[in-house]
Design an enzyme around this catalytic site. Structure first.
Site, PDB file in Angstrom:
ATOM      1  N   ASN A  71       0.878  -1.162   0.000  1.00 56.19           N
ATOM      2  CA  ASN A  71       0.000   0.000   0.000  1.00 56.19           C
ATOM      3  C   ASN A  71       0.911   1.205   0.000  1.00 56.19           C
ATOM      4  OD1 ASN A  71      -2.272  -1.631   0.385  1.00 56.19           O
ATOM      5  ND2 ASN A  71      -2.114  -1.491   2.607  1.00 56.19           N
ATOM      6  N   HIS A  80       7.195   0.435   2.737  1.00 56.48           N
ATOM      7  CA  HIS A  80       7.187  -0.970   3.158  1.00 56.48           C
ATOM      8  C   HIS A  80       6.028  -1.709   2.496  1.00 56.48           C
ATOM      9  CE1 HIS A  80       4.131   0.761   5.803  1.00 56.48           C
ATOM     10  NE2 HIS A  80       3.679  -0.461   6.051  1.00 56.48           N
TER      11      HIS A  80
END
Ligand SMILES: [Zn+2]
Length: 380
Positions: A172, A185
């Site tokens: 995301n 991440h």
């Protein structure tokens, strides 16, 4: 690839992936952390057949911390984080606030209308870079290749766990997507059920096999490539949905794209998951993927501007065939990455409102052919 497996102070596993063989990682997590138990449960909706994860213990998770308290930066200068070492290349660790966990209490299958099970599984965080400011598109091809190695290794390890049916690697990107940590991440979910979208794809593929005797995904990719070849030969790209055609991978905007800008990246040879890719396929992936991400970041930049006000929010979702389930069509599935943004113009987001959220019926404001044209225009 060099892999070092360690434990954090609360017993969670952390794994360093280093490109350099023989890299030694010995730093110890000095924090005083109480172990966190996962209390999640999965419940089956008897009306749709979809599984829903109920993870009510996650409400206290870290939410938009200041940069100097980032839990994904390496531990440096007396500041401790989730990564004990003062530096890293790629690191994967178990999420402190998991939606699914190995120690989830057993749910009960009471009756056909109330089927529940323990939310067993595993939720991991993947840090792509120690650089707090860098995004995936900023990674070198070598680093992106190391991330691919990590995704592949996790897929192999997590698929082998008891009760795990599907391994889902995703990223995301952007606050608009709901990202609560600014440091770039990704995440990996090892799920105890086949996700609704995958189950629907398997059903479609089984039907397609029954009616044509052929594989849905192989035919789909062949048709897109065929149309692309004809468009190029005719010099008329108006109906061409292919964005990138590599030797081993193809990226195209799907015919019925749901999102304003959506690209699906398939290996040209159908494989079930990341572990089945050849060295040649793996070697080509980083360049193509970084190219695609760069195009997403240039989508909404007007001529004359060099960067947009805020980076394009996106979701990158790896679709991999589930294991340990005998549902028809699962062996027809094809590994691919679905990359899409919820932004439709420079200042406007696509919200999932009544039609989408209420009925799962998407209305797309950008034609897939126009999206493909734009994604070709913003090539570096
Ligand atoms: Zn950070």
């Amino acid at each position: 690839m060099n892999k070092t497996i360690t434990k954090l102070a609360d017993g969670r596993e952390l794994i360093y992936y280093d490109a350099r063989p023989g890299t030694v990682r010995t730093a110890v997590d000095s924090r005083a952390l109480e172990p966190v138990a996962s209390l999640s449960e999965v419940r089956r909706d008897p009306v749709t057949g979809d599984w829903v994860t109920v993870a009510a213990h996650r409400q206290g998770r870290t939410y938009h911390p200041p940069a100097d308290q980032c839990p994904l930066c390496p531990s440096r200068g007396g500041r401790t984080s989730e990564v004990p070492d003062a530096d890293y290349e790629v690191v994967v660790f178990e999420n402190r606030f998991p939606s699914l966990g190995a120690d989830a209490p057993g749910g009960q299958a009471e009756d056909p209308l109330h089927t529940a099970a323990a939310g067993t599984g595993r939720c991991e965080v993947v840090c792509f870079t120690p650089d707090h400011e860098a995004s995936f598109a900023d990674l070198t091809p070598e680093r992106a290749a190391l991330v691919l190695d990590a995704w592949t290794d996790r897929t192999a390890e997590l698929s082998a766990l008891p009760d795990v049916r599907q391994v889902y690697c995703f990223e995301n990107r952007g606050a608009e997507i709901g990202v609560t940590l600014a440091h770039s991440h990704g995440q990996i979910y090892a799920l105890p059920f086949v996700t609704p979208r995958t189950a629907r794809m398997a059903g479609q593929a089984a039907e397609y096999r029954a009616s044509t005797g052929r594989n849905l995904f192989e035919d789909l990719l062949a048709a897109e490539l065929d149309q692309h070849a004809q468009a190029v030969a005719a010099g008329d790209l108006d109906h061409d949905r292919v964005v990138l055609a590599g030797e081993h991978w193809t990226a195209f905007v799907p015919f019925a794209a749901r999102w304003p800008y959506e690209v699906h990246l398939y290996p040209n040879r159908r494989v079930p998951d990341l572990t089945a890719l050849t060295e040649a396929e793996r070697a080509e992936f980083p360049g193509l993927y970084l190219d695609l991400l760069g195009r997403f970041d240039r989508l909404f930049v007007d001529p004359g501007q060099t960067v947009q006000a805020s980076p394009t929010p996106y979701i990158a979702a790896w679709h991999q065939a589930p294991s340990g389930d005998d549902r028809p069509g699962l062996d027809e599935l094809a590994l691919h990455l679905e990359l899409f943004t919820v932004r439709r113009t420079a200042g406007k987001l696509k919200y999932l409102a009544g039609v989408e959220s209420g009925m799962d019926a998407f209305v797309n404001d950008v034609s897939p052919e126009a999206a493909a044209r734009r994604l070709r225009e913003v090539a570096r």
